[in-house]
Design an enzyme around this catalytic site. Structure first.
Site, PDB file in Angstrom:
ATOM      1  N   GLU A 157      -9.853  15.970  -3.067  1.00  0.00           N
ATOM      2  CA  GLU A 157     -10.914  16.343  -2.141  1.00  0.00           C
ATOM      3  C   GLU A 157     -10.340  16.653  -0.766  1.00  0.00           C
ATOM      4  OE1 GLU A 157     -15.043  14.494  -3.636  1.00  0.00           O
ATOM      5  OE2 GLU A 157     -13.803  13.082  -2.544  1.00  0.00           O
ATOM      6  N   CYS A 164      -9.464  17.836   7.038  1.00  0.00           N
ATOM      7  CA  CYS A 164      -9.012  16.535   6.563  1.00  0.00           C
ATOM      8  C   CYS A 164      -8.394  16.772   5.189  1.00  0.00           C
ATOM      9  CB  CYS A 164     -10.198  15.577   6.499  1.00  0.00           C
ATOM     10  SG  CYS A 164      -9.732  13.935   5.935  1.00  0.00           S
ATOM     11  N   CYS A 170      -5.050   7.191  -4.923  1.00  0.00           N
ATOM     12  CA  CYS A 170      -4.137   6.479  -4.023  1.00  0.00           C
ATOM     13  C   CYS A 170      -3.670   5.214  -4.730  1.00  0.00           C
ATOM     14  CB  CYS A 170      -4.864   6.107  -2.726  1.00  0.00           C
ATOM     15  SG  CYS A 170      -3.784   5.345  -1.482  1.00  0.00           S
ATOM     16  N   CYS A 227      -6.642  -0.649  -0.591  1.00  0.00           N
ATOM     17  CA  CYS A 227      -7.405  -1.165   0.544  1.00  0.00           C
ATOM     18  C   CYS A 227      -8.828  -1.445   0.056  1.00  0.00           C
ATOM     19  CB  CYS A 227      -7.405  -0.155   1.683  1.00  0.00           C
ATOM     20  SG  CYS A 227      -5.735   0.247   2.247  1.00  0.00           S
ATOM     21  N   CYS A 268     -11.953   0.967   0.880  1.00  0.00           N
ATOM     22  CA  CYS A 268     -11.799   2.414   0.728  1.00  0.00           C
ATOM     23  C   CYS A 268     -12.095   2.853  -0.700  1.00  0.00           C
ATOM     24  CB  CYS A 268     -10.372   2.829   1.105  1.00  0.00           C
ATOM     25  SG  CYS A 268     -10.071   4.599   0.917  1.00  0.00           S
ATOM     26  N   CYS A 323     -14.812   9.194   6.288  1.00  0.00           N
ATOM     27  CA  CYS A 323     -13.609   8.381   6.084  1.00  0.00           C
ATOM     28  C   CYS A 323     -13.835   7.356   4.988  1.00  0.00           C
ATOM     29  CB  CYS A 323     -13.252   7.591   7.342  1.00  0.00           C
ATOM     30  SG  CYS A 323     -13.036   8.575   8.788  1.00  0.00           S
TER      31      CYS A 323
END
Ligand code: SAH
Length: 326
Positions: free
Chosen positions: A83, A97, A104, A108, A111, A319
Site C-alpha cells: 500500500e 507515503c 513488516c 509493534c 500497528c 499512520c
C-alpha cells in the site's frame, strides 16, 4: 517499471544506452505508457509495449478520503500486497507515503502492518512504481518512507529508489526515512551523502515500556538508538524527527513527557506527536486534551513539539493502518 529489465530489453533490441534515460524521463514526468513517449520511434514503442510491463505493480484497489488523501493497494508480480498513500495539504504540498516491504517483520503492538504476515523486501523498482503511480495523478514534492515495512531493513533498495525520486520532483531534503531504531541502518544512512531526513519512531522513553509496545527494543535498546541518531545528526547536521504515537493511559502522561524531554537533546530532536489511529488493537487514542498537555510540557522543557495532522483515516490510510485489507 523494472529498470534493470528495461535496460536488458533495450540492449536485446539493439538500442543505444540513452534510450533507457529517455524512457525514464517520460515515466518520471507522469507518462502512463510507452505509447505516450513520442520521441521514441513508433516501432520501439510497440516493441517495448509488447515485451515489458509498464509497472512492476498492478493496482488492486484505490480509495479516496474526504480530505483528498488517496490510498492505493497494489500487487507485486508474485502477488504480494503493497500500500502507498498520496497526501494533499492545503498549502499545496503533495506528499507520498511509500512502503519498503510487503508487510513488516517487526511486531509493534499498535500497528496494523505488524499484525499482517510479512511478505518480503520490495525491489527498488517496486518502490519507484508506487511513486510513479501517484505522479501520474499530478506533481508531487515530498516523500516519507512511513508506509508498510521497516525501510532500514531494506536500505539498498530504499537508497536506489531515493536516487530516482529527484527526477520525479522530490528532492532528497524533502524525503524522510522513518525507522523503529534499526541501528545498523541508521549508521549507514549517516554515512550516505544524500541529505535524507531521519525520523525515529520512539513512542516511549522508558526502556521497559518501549520493549512492551515495540518488541524490537529488546534487540536495539532506546539508549543505543539515540546514540546512533546523535551520530546521524553530527554527520548530517539535520534535525531528527521523533514520532510518538499517543496511547491513552500507556505513554501519554505529563510525567512521561518529562521523561521524554530528559532523553532528547533539543538541538537535535524535534517531536511529532501522532494521534493514535484505530487498528483493531487493544489501545485507545489519547484525548486531544492529553495530547495538548503532553505537547505543552515538552515545549516548556525546551523541546519543539507538533501534533501530526491525521489524514485519510476514513479509508484506513492513516499512520499504522496499512494492512492491505483494501
Ligand atoms: N517501520 C518504520 C516505518 C513505518 S512509519 C517505523 O516504524 O518508523 C509508520 C509510523 O506510524 C511509525 O511512526 C509508526 O510507529 C506509526 N504508527 C503505527 N501504528 C500507528 C497507529 N495505529 N496510529 C498512529 N501511528 C501509528
Amino acid at each position: 517499471m523494472d529498470l534493470e529489465l528495461l535496460e536488458t530489453t533495450l540492449a536485446e533490441l539493439g538500442e543505444p544506452a540513452y534510450r533507457a534515460r529517455q524512457v525514464w524521463r517520460w515515466a518520471a514526468q507522469g507518462a502512463d505508457g510507452f505509447d505516450a513517449m513520442t520521441d521514441l520511434p513508433l516501432s520501439l514503442r510497440e516493441a517495448l509495449h509488447g515485451s515489458l510491463p509498464f509497472s512492476t505493480l498492478t493496482v488492486r484497489h484505490e480509495a479516496r478520503a474526504a480530505d483528498g488523501t488517496v490510498k492505493a493497494l497494489f500487487l507485486t508480480r508474485d502477488g504480494r500486497p503493497v500500500e502507498a498513500v498520496l497526501m494533499r495539504y492545503r498549502d499545496g504540498r503533495r506528499s507520498l507515503c511509500l512502503s519498503s516491504q510487503s508487510g513488516c517483520p517487526l511486531t509493534c503492538t499498535f500497528c496494523a502492518t505488524g499484525s499482517m504476515r510479512f511478505g518480503r523486501n520490495l525491489t527498488a523498482s517496486e518502490i519507484i512504481d508506487q511513486a510513479l503511480h501517484f505522479r501520474r495523478l499530478g506533481p508531487v514534492d515530498h516523500a516519507v518512507f512511513m508506509g508498510m515495512g521497516e525501510p532500514l531493513m531494506n536500505l539498498d533498495a530504499v537508497l536506489r529508489a531515493c536516487s530516482r525520486l529527484p527526477s520525479i520532483g522530490i528532492a532528497p531534503r524533502r524525503t524522510a526515512v522513518s525507522t523503529v531504531g534499526w541501528i545498523p541502518g541508521i549508521g549507514r544512512l549517516a554515512r550516505e551523502p544524500a541529505p535524507l531526513r531521519l525520523a525515529l519512531s520512539l513512542h516511549a522513553a522508558d526502556e521497559s515500556l518501549r520493549s512492551q509496545i515495540m518488541p524490537v527494543n529488546d534487540r536495539y535498546p532506546l539508549a543505543e538508538v539515540l546514540a546512533a541518531c546523535r551520530e546521524h545528526f553530527e554527520r548530517k547536521r539535520r534535525m531528527v524527527f521523533v514520532e510518538y504515537v499517543m496511547l491513552a493511559g500507556v505513554n501519554d502522561s505529563v510525567g512521561q513527557a518529562r521523561q521524554l524531554a530528559r532523553v532528547l537533546d533539543p538541538r537535535m530532536f524535534k517531536v511529532n506527536l501522532i494521534p493514535y489511529n484505530p487498528t483493531g488493537s487493544a489501545y485507545e487514542g489519547s484525548s486531544p486534551k492529553a495530547i495538548e498537555a503532553f505537547r505543552a510540557e515538552l515545549e516548556r522543557l525546551g523541546i519543539t513539539a507538533t501534533v501530526r495532522l491525521t489524514r485519510g483515516r476514513d479509508i484506513a490510510a492513516a499512520c499504522g493502518q496499512l494492512a492491505a485489507r483494501g
